[in-house]
Design a protein around this motif. Structure first.
Motif, PDB file in Angstrom:
ATOM      1  N   GLY A  80      12.555 -17.250 -15.450  1.00 28.62           N
ATOM      2  CA  GLY A  80      12.934 -15.931 -14.973  1.00 28.62           C
ATOM      3  C   GLY A  80      12.257 -15.599 -13.673  1.00 28.62           C
ATOM      4  O   GLY A  80      12.096 -16.450 -12.789  1.00 28.62           O
ATOM      5  N   TYR A  81      11.806 -14.356 -13.554  1.00 29.08           N
ATOM      6  CA  TYR A  81      11.194 -13.887 -12.303  1.00 29.08           C
ATOM      7  C   TYR A  81       9.961 -13.054 -12.622  1.00 29.08           C
ATOM      8  O   TYR A  81       9.956 -12.267 -13.575  1.00 29.08           O
ATOM      9  N   TYR A  82       8.930 -13.251 -11.816  1.00 28.92           N
ATOM     10  CA  TYR A  82       7.672 -12.522 -11.973  1.00 28.92           C
ATOM     11  C   TYR A  82       7.509 -11.565 -10.799  1.00 28.92           C
ATOM     12  O   TYR A  82       7.637 -11.963  -9.627  1.00 28.92           O
ATOM     13  N   PHE A  83       7.240 -10.298 -11.116  1.00 26.28           N
ATOM     14  CA  PHE A  83       7.021  -9.278 -10.096  1.00 26.28           C
ATOM     15  C   PHE A  83       5.528  -8.935 -10.056  1.00 26.28           C
ATOM     16  O   PHE A  83       5.008  -8.290 -10.977  1.00 26.28           O
ATOM     17  N   GLY A  84       4.841  -9.389  -9.021  1.00 24.79           N
ATOM     18  CA  GLY A  84       3.443  -9.008  -8.834  1.00 24.79           C
ATOM     19  C   GLY A  84       3.384  -7.684  -8.103  1.00 24.79           C
ATOM     20  O   GLY A  84       3.251  -7.638  -6.874  1.00 24.79           O
ATOM     21  N   ILE A  85       3.509  -6.585  -8.832  1.00 25.77           N
ATOM     22  CA  ILE A  85       3.672  -5.268  -8.211  1.00 25.77           C
ATOM     23  C   ILE A  85       2.433  -4.892  -7.395  1.00 25.77           C
ATOM     24  O   ILE A  85       2.518  -4.569  -6.215  1.00 25.77           O
ATOM     25  N   ASN A  86       1.282  -4.923  -8.017  1.00 28.27           N
ATOM     26  CA  ASN A  86       0.012  -4.704  -7.312  1.00 28.27           C
ATOM     27  C   ASN A  86      -1.095  -5.270  -8.177  1.00 28.27           C
ATOM     28  O   ASN A  86      -0.834  -5.951  -9.169  1.00 28.27           O
ATOM     29  N   ASP A  87      -2.352  -4.997  -7.786  1.00 25.91           N
ATOM     30  CA  ASP A  87      -3.469  -5.574  -8.537  1.00 25.91           C
ATOM     31  C   ASP A  87      -3.701  -4.878  -9.868  1.00 25.91           C
ATOM     32  O   ASP A  87      -4.578  -5.290 -10.634  1.00 25.91           O
ATOM     33  N   LYS A  88      -2.923  -3.840 -10.185  1.00 24.92           N
ATOM     34  CA  LYS A  88      -3.080  -3.114 -11.444  1.00 24.92           C
ATOM     35  C   LYS A  88      -1.939  -3.380 -12.420  1.00 24.92           C
ATOM     36  O   LYS A  88      -2.108  -3.192 -13.620  1.00 24.92           O
ATOM     37  N   MET A  89      -0.791  -3.775 -11.933  1.00 26.08           N
ATOM     38  CA  MET A  89       0.352  -3.947 -12.824  1.00 26.08           C
ATOM     39  C   MET A  89       1.222  -5.108 -12.365  1.00 26.08           C
ATOM     40  O   MET A  89       1.240  -5.458 -11.190  1.00 26.08           O
ATOM     41  N   ASP A  90       1.910  -5.696 -13.340  1.00 28.50           N
ATOM     42  CA  ASP A  90       2.889  -6.731 -13.049  1.00 28.50           C
ATOM     43  C   ASP A  90       3.981  -6.703 -14.110  1.00 28.50           C
ATOM     44  O   ASP A  90       3.854  -6.064 -15.156  1.00 28.50           O
ATOM     45  N   LEU A  91       5.061  -7.398 -13.818  1.00 31.87           N
ATOM     46  CA  LEU A  91       6.237  -7.385 -14.675  1.00 31.87           C
ATOM     47  C   LEU A  91       6.889  -8.757 -14.620  1.00 31.87           C
ATOM     48  O   LEU A  91       6.985  -9.369 -13.554  1.00 31.87           O
ATOM     49  N   SER A  92       7.312  -9.245 -15.766  1.00 28.63           N
ATOM     50  CA  SER A  92       8.038 -10.510 -15.810  1.00 28.63           C
ATOM     51  C   SER A  92       9.296 -10.340 -16.645  1.00 28.63           C
ATOM     52  O   SER A  92       9.274  -9.725 -17.710  1.00 28.63           O
ATOM     53  N   LEU A  93      10.394 -10.869 -16.128  1.00 26.73           N
ATOM     54  CA  LEU A  93      11.677 -10.885 -16.825  1.00 26.73           C
ATOM     55  C   LEU A  93      12.050 -12.342 -17.057  1.00 26.73           C
ATOM     56  O   LEU A  93      12.233 -13.098 -16.093  1.00 26.73           O
ATOM     57  N   THR A  94      12.110 -12.739 -18.305  1.00 31.58           N
ATOM     58  CA  THR A  94      12.391 -14.128 -18.632  1.00 31.58           C
ATOM     59  C   THR A  94      13.509 -14.199 -19.669  1.00 31.58           C
ATOM     60  O   THR A  94      13.842 -13.212 -20.319  1.00 31.58           O
ATOM     61  N   GLY A  95      14.051 -15.375 -19.796  1.00 31.21           N
ATOM     62  CA  GLY A  95      15.101 -15.587 -20.770  1.00 31.21           C
ATOM     63  C   GLY A  95      15.383 -17.061 -20.931  1.00 31.21           C
ATOM     64  O   GLY A  95      14.746 -17.914 -20.305  1.00 31.21           O
ATOM     65  N   GLY A  96      16.326 -17.360 -21.780  1.00 27.86           N
ATOM     66  CA  GLY A  96      16.693 -18.742 -22.005  1.00 27.86           C
ATOM     67  C   GLY A  96      17.995 -18.839 -22.748  1.00 27.86           C
ATOM     68  O   GLY A  96      18.506 -17.851 -23.290  1.00 27.86           O
ATOM     69  N   PHE A  97      18.558 -20.024 -22.746  1.00 26.82           N
ATOM     70  CA  PHE A  97      19.815 -20.236 -23.443  1.00 26.82           C
ATOM     71  C   PHE A  97      19.880 -21.669 -23.939  1.00 26.82           C
ATOM     72  O   PHE A  97      19.226 -22.568 -23.412  1.00 26.82           O
ATOM     73  N   TYR A  98      20.680 -21.846 -24.972  1.00 23.84           N
ATOM     74  CA  TYR A  98      20.985 -23.158 -25.535  1.00 23.84           C
ATOM     75  C   TYR A  98      22.460 -23.445 -25.297  1.00 23.84           C
ATOM     76  O   TYR A  98      23.291 -22.528 -25.264  1.00 23.84           O
ATOM     77  N   SER A  99      22.793 -24.708 -25.186  1.00 22.90           N
ATOM     78  CA  SER A  99      24.157 -25.084 -24.817  1.00 22.90           C
ATOM     79  C   SER A  99      25.182 -24.735 -25.878  1.00 22.90           C
ATOM     80  O   SER A  99      26.374 -24.659 -25.579  1.00 22.90           O
ATOM     81  N   LEU A 100      24.777 -24.486 -27.109  1.00 21.69           N
ATOM     82  CA  LEU A 100      25.725 -24.177 -28.177  1.00 21.69           C
ATOM     83  C   LEU A 100      25.850 -22.684 -28.456  1.00 21.69           C
ATOM     84  O   LEU A 100      26.404 -22.285 -29.471  1.00 21.69           O
ATOM     85  N   GLY A 101      25.324 -21.842 -27.553  1.00 26.06           N
ATOM     86  CA  GLY A 101      25.586 -20.411 -27.659  1.00 26.06           C
ATOM     87  C   GLY A 101      24.390 -19.532 -27.910  1.00 26.06           C
ATOM     88  O   GLY A 101      24.462 -18.316 -27.718  1.00 26.06           O
ATOM     89  N   THR A 102      23.270 -20.046 -28.354  1.00 28.52           N
ATOM     90  CA  THR A 102      22.078 -19.233 -28.599  1.00 28.52           C
ATOM     91  C   THR A 102      21.455 -18.811 -27.259  1.00 28.52           C
ATOM     92  O   THR A 102      21.372 -19.611 -26.320  1.00 28.52           O
ATOM     93  N   TRP A 103      21.014 -17.566 -27.181  1.00 31.32           N
ATOM     94  CA  TRP A 103      20.373 -17.081 -25.954  1.00 31.32           C
ATOM     95  C   TRP A 103      19.387 -15.967 -26.302  1.00 31.32           C
ATOM     96  O   TRP A 103      19.374 -15.446 -27.412  1.00 31.32           O
ATOM     97  N   GLY A 104      18.548 -15.628 -25.337  1.00 28.12           N
ATOM     98  CA  GLY A 104      17.559 -14.579 -25.549  1.00 28.12           C
ATOM     99  C   GLY A 104      17.016 -14.081 -24.226  1.00 28.12           C
ATOM    100  O   GLY A 104      17.127 -14.750 -23.185  1.00 28.12           O
ATOM    101  N   ALA A 105      16.445 -12.884 -24.237  1.00 24.23           N
ATOM    102  CA  ALA A 105      15.856 -12.275 -23.042  1.00 24.23           C
ATOM    103  C   ALA A 105      14.571 -11.573 -23.428  1.00 24.23           C
ATOM    104  O   ALA A 105      14.445 -11.033 -24.532  1.00 24.23           O
ATOM    105  N   ASP A 106      13.600 -11.587 -22.500  1.00 30.01           N
ATOM    106  CA  ASP A 106      12.290 -10.990 -22.747  1.00 30.01           C
ATOM    107  C   ASP A 106      11.849 -10.199 -21.525  1.00 30.01           C
ATOM    108  O   ASP A 106      12.175 -10.557 -20.378  1.00 30.01           O
ATOM    109  N   ILE A 107      11.096  -9.146 -21.780  1.00 25.64           N
ATOM    110  CA  ILE A 107      10.472  -8.370 -20.726  1.00 25.64           C
ATOM    111  C   ILE A 107       9.016  -8.161 -21.090  1.00 25.64           C
ATOM    112  O   ILE A 107       8.693  -7.847 -22.243  1.00 25.64           O
ATOM    113  N   ASN A 108       8.122  -8.370 -20.116  1.00 24.64           N
ATOM    114  CA  ASN A 108       6.694  -8.191 -20.332  1.00 24.64           C
ATOM    115  C   ASN A 108       6.129  -7.379 -19.174  1.00 24.64           C
ATOM    116  O   ASN A 108       6.304  -7.753 -18.005  1.00 24.64           O
ATOM    117  N   TYR A 109       5.456  -6.290 -19.525  1.00 25.09           N
ATOM    118  CA  TYR A 109       4.897  -5.389 -18.513  1.00 25.09           C
ATOM    119  C   TYR A 109       3.427  -5.150 -18.832  1.00 25.09           C
ATOM    120  O   TYR A 109       3.061  -4.887 -19.984  1.00 25.09           O
TER     121      TYR A 109
END
Length: 893
Positions: free
Chosen positions: A274-303
């Motif tokens: 996914g993508y990592y946002f280094g907002i500043n030295d006090k906070m950050d955010l990451s948006l990640t996810g994944g998928f499998y070729s047979l249809g399974t998928w998922g998404a995550d957010i971490n702040y």
């Protein structure tokens, strides 16, 4: 092929189109970027004359311009340990043995340096010693950058250089290059380079051989075609068309490279990208996810948000859709799960009078069982959440607390919420105590007053109904406050007399009214009649002044046995016996209580019977008193047995105490005014430990003094009269817990040996599937084979009626190191009653210096699986240079 078949085929392979784009078009884009910096034309072996030495001119004017353009901006400082030789004709300076030359932020050290003062060009190299070994190689330093090379040629004016056989470190990685060009913007162009995470500078165990590369220090490394070299064996077939290695030392935003692999049931996958946002030295955010070729998928957010001396907050949310097989087939499976986690902790320094903390862990009932990569979380049936706020007022006895609480049970899918519970309390106060009084206080000065109140709102439901069919009327709520006034003083030196008067007030939002309906017919039991309960939505306030008094006594009785033999190993035995007895009495409050009670008639056994009930039986708080007087006698007996022995070690403390029995308690009670079954069951509990607390023993039992009839109902007859026994054993449990490990002395010696510490770093195991294994890992703790072993045995006997049940379980866990590089751990649970294993895992780790091997195996149960992997340790290459082999537990669904 029809239209539906084409659509299914597309859905099945749609992700591979994206994968082809990553492997073909993206390398072309990056490769063109590599070519654009001029690596393809990097064939000179000196600094270009156009950059360091302009073409000579015959005129004086052009010569003066050349000299002016080469003028440097600051002073050049140089020295050497052996000698400094000046050449006035050539305008050069030669420095020998530990030479050093400094220009601004640039520092160059070597055993030989040649400095051309006219051209502002410096050349450095090492020298050979008597054995022919090259020593004193050049070391170049500029600000935070540093590298070592065989030869360095550098222009102070243009800030460009030419380097042979460079070696430098770049954020968990090491760069080797035969030919390197340094640009004026501190970037490097490399030819015939190596990139490795092995910390062996002279001969790395593995590396990526790069045809050409561009290095932007502190940011990234971009390379052309690269292939793996393992122990000097080139593996041309293990190559990549391009390379991109982040080397940022500070926080920065950027792409999170996904890990890849294959699952037998779910297909090929790309996940945790996914993508990592280094907002500043006090906070950050990451948006990640994944998928499998047979249809399974998922998404995550971490702040994450952390403010020093204020608070630390983390928020994460996940959504997963799991699909196995195809719809219509017998093994088809699909689930939609979510999880929300939030932790917030306030620094105590932020506000000494108030605090706010949160620990929220809420998910769908099957999230842990399906998506957790930790076997302990998969077996967890319950989880809880809480959000709390507290406030106190300095100089006053008052404090306020507000809590939001929740609990889940994934087994029955129940959810219990408290939204919220607010309490306002006053600490114990002594209104009649004199200030600055000296001497003995009078009895009324020990009178204490307290205040407590609670406002609560609760809900019990299931997770499927929580966000769909839950209404406000489904909540149970109410308000209650108490004002106890009490004191305590001694009688006859051993008895404690405690009179108490307590005011209780409860606010109910509704009350109930019951009546007997003789016309109701139950077809299943062929019976008539039913108790009907009506809920009346009307606010009622119930209050009560409840006086009570209690008298208690609890002396200690000592028994001592002293050995008469001065050489005996056992010096003394001491038995401490602590009997306790108390009686509490509450008088009949008459009509004050009866106004909150009602009755109805029920037809049973051929006659009508009067049944009394409280109008607030469905309320959140039970009314504290029932009609009539009450008196309870509580009896208890505690035992403690210790032994004093002589130590068999020749130490200054040659006498030590051994606890034979830490505690053995017997307790029961007697209800004076009960109509029947006045005696409470006898409870027995005990605990002790042996072998210096390595083995702990806990046991307990419950004995009911009353007999039961053929239907299993307890009636008012003692078991002693019926069967000649003291009572019926309704419950018994025994718990044996022991843990052994090697000595602490060897643990300290081994942990200081070095070279193994990275095995236990928290960042070392990035894969969440290794979480359980990481918890079991320990540093060296004993002689040649450090080890740690623990076991737990539980025995439970239950016989509330005529039928009895026995459960026995055995849990084993431990780890040991065959060598300093091998670590083996295991954990298992065995149900002796059912004769089956459950929750068993075996983990093996092998440290291969810059590589590692892991094997995780769950041999039995629903989560039966294994995972074998060899990979590079460093996080920059771990997800790419790996050889995995796994069988997922998803195959068992």
């Amino acid at each position: 092929m029809n239209k539906n078949s084409i659509i299914k085929l597309y859905l099945k392979f749609r992700y591979f189109v994206f994968l082809i784009f990553l492997l073909v078009f993206l390398p072309i884009c990056l490769y063109s970027q590599v070519d654009s910096v001029g690596i393809k034309t990097f064939n000179q072996d000196t600094i270009p004359a156009s950059e360091t030495d302009p073409s000579p001119q015959d005129t004086l004017r052009n010569d003066s311009v050349r000299k002016s353009s080469n003028r440097i901006e600051t002073k050049v400082v140089y020295n050497a340990q052996d000698s400094i030789v000046l050449s006035r004709d050539q305008k050069k300076v030669y420095l020998y043995n530990k030479a050093k030359i400094e220009y601004g932020d640039v520092l160059l050290e070597a055993d030989f340096i040649e400095y051309d003062q006219e051209e502002n060009v410096v050349f450095a190299r090492g020298v050979e010693d008597s054995t022919g070994t090259l020593i004193g190689k050049p070391v170049f330093k500029e600000k935070n950058e540093q590298f070592e090379a065989k030869t360095i040629k550098y222009n102070f004016k243009t800030k460009k250089g030419y380097i042979q056989e460079v070696f430098t470190e770049e954020e968990q990685g090491y760069l080797h290059s035969e030919i390197t060009k340094k640009l004026d913007n501190n970037n490097f162009l490399m030819k015939k380079g190596k990139y490795t995470t092995c910390d062996n500078p002279e001969h790395p165990h593995f590396y990526l051989s790069m045809s050409k590369a561009k290095v932007i220090p502190g940011e990234k490394i971009i390379s052309g075609y690269s292939y793996l070299v393992l122990e000097d064996l080139p593996l041309y077939f293990v190559g990549i068309p391009f390379g991109f290695f982040p080397s940022q030392k500070e926080q920065a935003s950027g792409i999170i490279i996904p890990s890849y692999g294959e699952d037998n049931s779910l297909g090929f996958f790309l996940r945790d990208g996914g993508y990592y946002f280094g907002i500043n030295d006090k906070m950050d955010l990451s948006l990640t996810g994944g998928f499998y070729s047979l249809g399974t998928w998922g998404a995550d957010i971490n702040y994450r948000f952390k403010k020093r001396y204020k608070f630390n907050s983390n928020f994460s949310a996940s959504y997963k859709e799991t699909v196995k097989s195809e719809q219509g087939l017998p093994d088809y499976f699909k689930s939609n799960d979510f999880q929300i986690r939030w932790t917030h902790s306030q620094d105590p320094k932020a506000n000494p009078t108030s605090s706010f903390n949160a620990n929220v862990n809420f998910s769908s009932s099957s999230y842990d069982q399906i998506h957790s990569r930790n076997i302990e979380n998969r077996n967890r049936n319950t989880k809880s959440s809480s959000i709390s706020y507290s406030k106190n007022w300095p100089g006053t006895p008052f404090r306020l607390n507000a809590n939001f609480r929740g609990s889940q049970n994934s087994k029955n899918k129940s959810v219990d919420l408290t939204l919220p519970v607010i309490t306002f309390d006053m600490n114990r106060q002594y209104p009649f105590r004199r200030k600055n009084a000296s001497g003995k206080s009078r009895w009324y000065e020990d009178i204490e007053v307290q205040y407590s109140s609670k406002l609560e709102n609760k809900l019990s439901t299931t997770d499927s109904l929580l966000f769909t069919e839950t209404k406000f009327t489904d909540f149970k709520n109410g308000f209650q406050h108490n004002i106890p006034v009490s004191t305590n003083f001694k009688l006859l030196k051993h008895f404690n007399l405690s009179p108490r008067l307590e005011y209780t007030g409860i606010l109910y939002p509704n009350y109930i009214k019951r009546h007997w309906d003789p016309n109701y017919y139950n077809e299943a039991s062929d019976t008539y009649g039913k108790v009907i309960t009506d809920t009346i939505s009307e606010i009622r306030y119930a209050q009560l002044f409840e006086p009570s008094v209690s008298l208690s006594v609890g002396p200690n009785i000592y028994g001592m046995f002293m050995s008469k033999n001065p050489e005996a190993r056992i010096i003394a035995l001491r038995h401490v016996l602590t009997p306790s007895a108390s009686i509490s009495y509450r008088p009949d409050l008459g009509n004050w209580v009866s106004q909150y009670y009602d009755s109805y008639q029920i037809f049973q056994g051929g006659e009508y019977k009067e049944v009394e009930y409280s109008k607030f039986d469905n309320g959140l708080y039970r009314f504290p008193a029932a009609p009539g007087q009450s008196g309870i006698v509580s009896l208890g007996l505690n035992n403690n047995l210790e032994m004093k022995v002589r130590s068999d070690k020749d130490t200054s403390e040659n006498v030590k105490k051994i606890k034979i029995l830490e505690s053995l308690k017997f307790s029961s009670g007697y209800d004076i005014f009960a109509d029947s079954l006045k005696w409470n069951p006898i409870t027995i509990s005990g605990r002790t430990s042996i072998l210096e607390n390595k083995v702990k023993i806990n046991f307990g039992a419950t004995v009911d003094p009353y007999a039961i009839n053929e239907q299993g109902t307890v009636y008012n007859a003692f078991e002693w009269k019926k069967n000649g026994k003291i009572g019926r054993l309704t419950r018994a449990d025994f718990n044996l817990d022991f843990s052994f490990k090697s000595s602490q002395k060897d643990q300290q010696n081994s942990s200081s040996a070095g070279g193994e510490q990275s095995m236990y770093d928290e960042d070392y195991y990035r894969n969440p599937e290794m979480a359980e294994y990481r918890e079991q890992m320990t540093t060296y703790v004993d002689f040649d084979i450090p080890w740690n072993f623990s076991a737990n045995y539980k025995f439970t006997y239950s016989k509330p009626k005529h039928e009895s049940a026995i459960t026995q379980t055995l849990s084993l866990s431990g780890n040991f190191s065959l060598t300093p590089k091998w670590k083996i751990s295991f954990r298992t649970n065995y149900d002796i009653t059912e004769n089956e294993l459950s929750t068993t895992s075996i983990n093996i780790h092998r440290d291969l210096h810059c590589w590692e091997m892991t094997f995780n195996w769950v041999p039995v149960g629903r989560y039966q699986s294994y995972n074998f992997q060899i990979n590079v340790k460093a996080s920059t290459l771990r997800d790419f240079l790996k050889v995995p082999k796994r069988k997922s537990w998803y195959d068992n669904l």
